[in-house]
Design a protein around this motif. Structure first.
Motif, PDB file in Angstrom:
ATOM      1  N   SER A 813       0.791  -1.230  -0.082  1.00 41.26           N
ATOM      2  CA  SER A 813      -0.043  -0.129  -0.058  1.00 41.26           C
ATOM      3  C   SER A 813       0.923   1.235   0.034  1.00 41.26           C
ATOM      4  O   SER A 813       1.526   1.409   0.772  1.00 41.26           O
ATOM      5  CB  SER A 813      -0.974  -0.026   1.101  1.00 41.26           C
ATOM      6  N   ALA A 815       1.744   5.162   0.524  1.00 38.27           N
ATOM      7  CA  ALA A 815       1.185   6.179   1.349  1.00 38.27           C
ATOM      8  C   ALA A 815       0.290   7.278   0.603  1.00 38.27           C
ATOM      9  O   ALA A 815       0.463   7.345  -0.507  1.00 38.27           O
ATOM     10  CB  ALA A 815       2.355   6.941   1.969  1.00 38.27           C
ATOM     11  N   PRO A 816      -0.815   7.744   1.384  1.00 36.94           N
ATOM     12  CA  PRO A 816      -1.699   8.646   0.729  1.00 36.94           C
ATOM     13  C   PRO A 816      -0.968   9.983   0.444  1.00 36.94           C
ATOM     14  O   PRO A 816       0.055  10.409   0.988  1.00 36.94           O
ATOM     15  CB  PRO A 816      -2.798   8.954   2.081  1.00 36.94           C
ATOM     16  N   ALA A 826      -5.941  14.431   8.428  1.00 35.91           N
ATOM     17  CA  ALA A 826      -5.077  13.219   7.955  1.00 35.91           C
ATOM     18  C   ALA A 826      -6.059  12.176   7.837  1.00 35.91           C
ATOM     19  O   ALA A 826      -5.602  11.446   6.810  1.00 35.91           O
ATOM     20  CB  ALA A 826      -4.006  13.342   9.047  1.00 35.91           C
ATOM     21  N   LYS A 827      -6.864  11.995   8.652  1.00 36.42           N
ATOM     22  CA  LYS A 827      -7.712  10.494   8.439  1.00 36.42           C
ATOM     23  C   LYS A 827      -8.535  10.696   7.180  1.00 36.42           C
ATOM     24  O   LYS A 827      -8.974   9.744   6.449  1.00 36.42           O
ATOM     25  CB  LYS A 827      -8.674  10.437   9.685  1.00 36.42           C
ATOM     26  N   GLU A 830      -6.451   9.803   4.136  1.00 33.50           N
ATOM     27  CA  GLU A 830      -6.111   8.119   4.269  1.00 33.50           C
ATOM     28  C   GLU A 830      -7.422   7.643   3.612  1.00 33.50           C
ATOM     29  O   GLU A 830      -7.278   6.956   2.528  1.00 33.50           O
ATOM     30  CB  GLU A 830      -5.993   7.901   5.538  1.00 33.50           C
ATOM     31  N   ILE A 831      -8.489   8.131   4.160  1.00 37.59           N
ATOM     32  CA  ILE A 831      -9.664   7.200   3.664  1.00 37.59           C
ATOM     33  C   ILE A 831     -10.041   7.654   2.136  1.00 37.59           C
ATOM     34  O   ILE A 831     -10.327   6.841   1.234  1.00 37.59           O
ATOM     35  CB  ILE A 831     -11.100   7.767   4.162  1.00 37.59           C
ATOM     36  N   HIS A 833      -7.758   8.505  -0.046  1.00 34.89           N
ATOM     37  CA  HIS A 833      -6.791   7.631  -0.894  1.00 34.89           C
ATOM     38  C   HIS A 833      -7.236   6.355  -1.094  1.00 34.89           C
ATOM     39  O   HIS A 833      -7.144   5.781  -2.281  1.00 34.89           O
ATOM     40  CB  HIS A 833      -5.382   7.633  -0.145  1.00 34.89           C
ATOM     41  N   LEU A 834      -8.095   5.569  -0.442  1.00 35.01           N
ATOM     42  CA  LEU A 834      -8.310   4.258  -0.270  1.00 35.01           C
ATOM     43  C   LEU A 834      -9.665   4.388  -1.240  1.00 35.01           C
ATOM     44  O   LEU A 834      -9.893   3.277  -1.950  1.00 35.01           O
ATOM     45  CB  LEU A 834      -8.676   3.434   1.007  1.00 35.01           C
ATOM     46  N   LEU A 848      -7.250   0.538   8.005  1.00 39.89           N
ATOM     47  CA  LEU A 848      -7.006   1.876   8.861  1.00 39.89           C
ATOM     48  C   LEU A 848      -7.301   1.317  10.262  1.00 39.89           C
ATOM     49  O   LEU A 848      -6.885   2.214  11.262  1.00 39.89           O
ATOM     50  CB  LEU A 848      -7.899   3.134   8.607  1.00 39.89           C
TER      51      LEU A 848
END
Length: 886
Positions: A813, A815-816, A826-827, A830-831, A833-834, A848
């Motif tokens: 994976s 990194a975002p 930040a969270k 990340e979400i 990005h996924l 996560l």
């Protein structure tokens, strides 16, 4: 107040690493975070400070400035106001609060003026401010009624006040709740749910406990957070965990010290004596406690302990009960007192219960007082109501205690005993007694109804459906009997016949008639049976959502009133677990069945079947075929012990399905022969009513066997037969499974019918909330549905294989991308990005290490920030803004 004091009061405690983030508590915060005030009101040991600290970090992640203040008994209005100024100054960095504090130091008469100035400056900050006050029960009464109330009622829109307290506070709470400006989180919401306890124990003890053992421990501590922590501390270094769980109590070790130091330390001798004396009682009520202890103030003491301590828990109706650990601790102290005192306490309790015709409790206390003859007399009088209420464990114990001469001399008592036998695996014996009484010309109409009810119960538990219908037909048409139980009994008999005939709407109509007569007293078990059949009817129709809606609230209420292992709670849990599994929640389903299977095994056959089917499929989900087959071996042994061929039928058919999936064709052939050997049992009168059911199950199993051998013509023949029978029996969920299998057959043959069949099955499953339909039908079903482009991304991960196949590898994976300043947290980045990688919610949560509910919450924020309405729209907007790459 000195500077060091201020520093200590305004410094939050450290949040320990490894603290569990609880979804329910997080959901509460999500729904309440916009309110002006939130109150956490719970006694010691419920983790209020931990929750406050977790919320502190969550608010800070969202850009809020969070001030912390530990309050105490010295915080008179001015001192309180000054402490608030320092806390807000530290959190916001605004110099104005320090200036105000310097101006107002030692001006006792200006407490409210200080607060007014403080609130004005908070409003001018124009940023979200959160003020957290811990240990608020320590505040002086004058501060609570004036300063804190003023603060809450005049808080500007950007200020949220969060209060942690061990006791209810004299605040204008009702007024604020009415205005929807305040939310309250109480002790019951802070108790760990069973699933949370299982998860915590699994993490802390590194998977050394089974779900069954975790459930026993949860029951022992009743979800009390600090009790669970003490249990973990006790078990961490034990080699024999099972033995340690069985001996876990509050009579020794750290937990005993906690009760002595934290709970009893501040009690007067009279208060402590009261608690020790009422520990003999299973459930508590003011009048009863007054009779036992001789204290006129018993009601006030109970209210005090319920509000101020974790010792008292809710009970049935207006009753309460001692926490099991607290009761164990107190009983140990009672045992060291003179025997004469103990005898007198039990004798008083026995007389009180007998005077109110609560003979079960009266017998229990009479026995504890050493009066065996009186205990036997009361026990005999308790059997009827215990059996009607479904309290079968207690009824069986008293039945064994009553002298045979008492039973032999009283036909009414003998019939009551037969009812207990009927529900205890001794159906043949119960039927003999009941049928003889029903045929006796000397029997009164009431005795005949009692006998027919006993015979009907025995027939249901023996799976003799034809006999149930005969007994309902013999029911007296006119009677002057007042007890509604004898109206409900034939209705329930007709309902179970209708259930197996496939008339689901008729089942629910009959069940509704039963429930109109109430759910208390003699109607307790009858109404529970009616509700259970309603849940089963929804389940068989393929509506897991409806089954959950019917049974979930009923189970919660029953557990609170009777405990998790009561007969009624276990019946509800068995059907609800099947519904939750179909809803895609295997962990919740497993938790529902934990530490209950031995009770469920004594239930009527349909309850046993749904429970075992759920356990088998959960084991297969986890890749544990050995455990699944072991469960089926247990079911087979149970079927032979209780002489229930329908249980054997399902055991063999499920073995066929499991082995066919792995193409163990020789084993499958042997099992199919065993299946054929069962046919004669369903052509005998006792089980003839289940012949079509046998043919449906056998045909479905043989279809799986034919698939394994790639005998497509045979598979088609068996599926056509099974489908016709499923329609005849109204088994809509079975029809959906068969539709999926027919779609797979069509796909293998390359016909165009595959897509239409699979699409229809999926649509029906969506309507009923059966997210696992494809996984339950066949391992290839999800893959084929994906090839036919019939599933959304979320629906592609309903089976264990799909999850494993699509879970991201940590090593692979990337990194975002960095967060665009000021737009996403930040969270959220990340979400996003996924999300851009096409991952559904479940896999995002897994990647996560957060819950699916948390993912949904972040997605909602993402959609708002990106002005998007769907997942695809959000990704497109993010690409346009440069937040993700193509």
């Amino acid at each position: 107040m000195t500077s060091p004091e201020l520093i200590l009061k305004t410094t939050p405690p450290r949040l320990l690493s490894g603290v569990v983030k609880r979804d329910l508590v997080h959901s509460f915060w999500t729904s309440a975070r916009e309110r002006s005030a939130i109150v956490l009101a719970a006694p010691a040991g419920f983790g209020k400070t931990t929750v406050l600290l977790q919320w502190r970090y969550q608010w800070m992640e969202h850009g809020a400035r969070v001030a912390w203040l530990n309050v105490d008994a010295q915080d008179e209005p001015v001192r309180f106001a000054l402490a608030l100024l320092h806390a807000l100054g530290n959190a916001s960095g605004a110099v104005v609060f320090s200036t105000l504090a310097a101006q107002c130091e030692n001006k006792a008469e200006q407490g409210m003026a200080i607060l007014t100035a403080l609130l004005g400056e908070v409003a001018l900050l124009r940023t979200e401010i959160v003020l957290m006050l811990d240990d608020a029960e320590r505040l002086p009464d004058v501060t609570l009624r004036t300063s804190l109330s003023y603060l809450l009622l005049n808080a500007p829109a950007n200020l949220h006040v969060v209060i942690g307290s061990r006791a209810a506070l004299p605040l204008p709470i009702s007024e604020m709740v009415a205005k929807k400006s305040l939310a309250v989180l109480k002790a019951e919401e802070l108790r760990f749910r069973l699933e949370e306890s299982i998860d915590l124990l699994d993490r802390r003890l590194e998977g050394r406990l089974s779900v069954h053992e975790s459930a026993k421990l949860h029951e022992a501590v009743q979800g009390w957070p600090i009790g669970l922590q003490f249990a973990i501390s006790r078990l961490e270094y034990e080699d024999d965990l099972a033995a340690a769980i069985n001996t876990f109590s509050a009579r020794e070790g750290d937990l005993q010290d906690y009760f002595v130091d934290a709970l009893l330390h501040d009690l007067t001798t009279a208060e402590a004596d009261f608690l020790v004396q009422i520990a003999i009682l299973d459930y508590l009520q003011a009048e009863l406690c007054e009779a036992v202890t001789g204290r006129a103030e018993a009601g006030n003491l109970l209210n005090h302990f319920a509000k101020e301590t974790p010792l008292i828990m809710a009970g049935p109706e207006d009753w309460v009960r001692l926490h099991p650990l607290a009761r164990d601790f107190l009983l140990e102290r009672l045992e060291h007192r003179p025997r004469t005192e103990q005898v007198e306490l039990h004798a008083r309790a026995s007389r009180w219960f007998a005077g109110r015709e609560r003979f079960h409790e009266a017998a229990h206390h009479a026995l504890a007082a050493g009066d065996e003859a009186q205990a036997q007399a009361y026990a005999a009088r308790s059997l009827w109501l215990l059996g009607a209420q479904g309290k079968l464990t207690e009824a069986r114990q008293w039945l064994a205690f009553i002298p045979p001469r008492l039973l032999a001399s009283d036909m009414s008592l003998k019939l009551v005993a037969a009812w207990v036998l009927a529900l205890s695996g001794r159906s043949d014996e119960a039927l003999r007694i009941a049928m003889k009484a029903a045929a006796d010309p000397a029997s009164t109409p009431l005795r005949r109804m009692i006998a027919l009810r006993v015979a009907g119960g025995a027939a249901i538990y023996a799976d003799r459906l034809g006999l149930v219908a005969e007994l309902v037909a013999r029911w007296p048409t006119a009677t002057t009997v007042d007890d509604p139980l004898y109206v409900a009994a034939p209705l329930n008999g007709s309902a179970i016949v209708a259930l197996h005939a496939g008339h689901s709407s008729k089942v629910r109509e009959l069940a509704a008639q039963v429930l109109k007569h109430g759910e208390t007293g003699s109607m307790r078990l009858a109404s529970a049976l009616a509700r259970t059949m309603t849940g089963l009817s929804h389940l068989w129709e393929g509506s897991a959502c409806q089954a959950e809606a019917v049974l979930q609230p009923a189970l919660i209420k029953t557990e609170r009133e009777e405990g998790r292992r009561s007969t009624i709670a276990c019946n509800y849990a068995a059907v609800l677990a099947a519904a939750m599994l179909r809803r895609g929640q295997p962990d919740a389903a497993h938790a529902l069945l934990a530490d209950r299977l031995d009770v469920i095994e004594e239930g009527f056959p349909d309850i046993v079947l749904v429970a075992y089917d759920t356990l088998v499929r959960i084991a297969l989900d986890k890749g544990d075929e050995r455990r699944a087959l072991a469960a089926l071996d247990n079911l087979d042994s149970l079927a032979k012990r209780r002489q229930l061929p329908r249980l054997q039928l399902h055991c063999v058919s499920e073995q066929v399905r499991i082995h066919a999936m792995s193409r163990r064709n020789e084993t499958v052939s042997t099992l199919v022969t065993n299946l054929d050997d069962l046919a004669p049992a369903f052509r005998r009168k006792a089980h003839l009513s289940f012949l079509e059911h046998y043919l449906l199950v056998a045909s479905t199993a043989k279809a799986y066997a034919a698939f394994a051998r790639n005998h497509l013509d045979e598979a088609e023949r068996q599926l056509q037969c099974a489908d016709a029978l499923a329609h005849q029996l109204g088994r809509s969920y079975d029809m959906q499974v068969l539709k999926v299998l027919r779609a797979l057959l069509a796909k293998q043959r390359g016909t165009t019918e595959a897509a239409a069949l699979m699409s229809e099955a999926i649509d029906l499953a969506r309507l009923g909330g059966n997210v696992r339909l494809l996984a339950d039908a066949h391992p290839d079903a999800t893959r084929v549905a994906c090839e036919l482009h019939l599933l959304s991304p979320d629906e592609q991960t309903t089976g264990p294989e799909a999850v494993e196949a699509t879970s991201p590898s940590p090593a692979s994976s990337s990194a975002p991308p960095p967060v665009q300043q000021g737009l996403l947290t930040a969270k959220e980045a990340e979400i996003l990005h996924l999300l851009n990688k096409g991952m559904p919610n479940k896999l995002i949560a897994r990647a996560l290490g957060i819950s699916s509910e948390t993912v949904k919450w972040h997605l909602k924020n993402l959609f708002q920030k990106l002005s998007a309405g769907t997942r695809r729209h959000a990704v497109g907007r993010a690409r346009l803004l440069g937040l993700v790459s193509e």
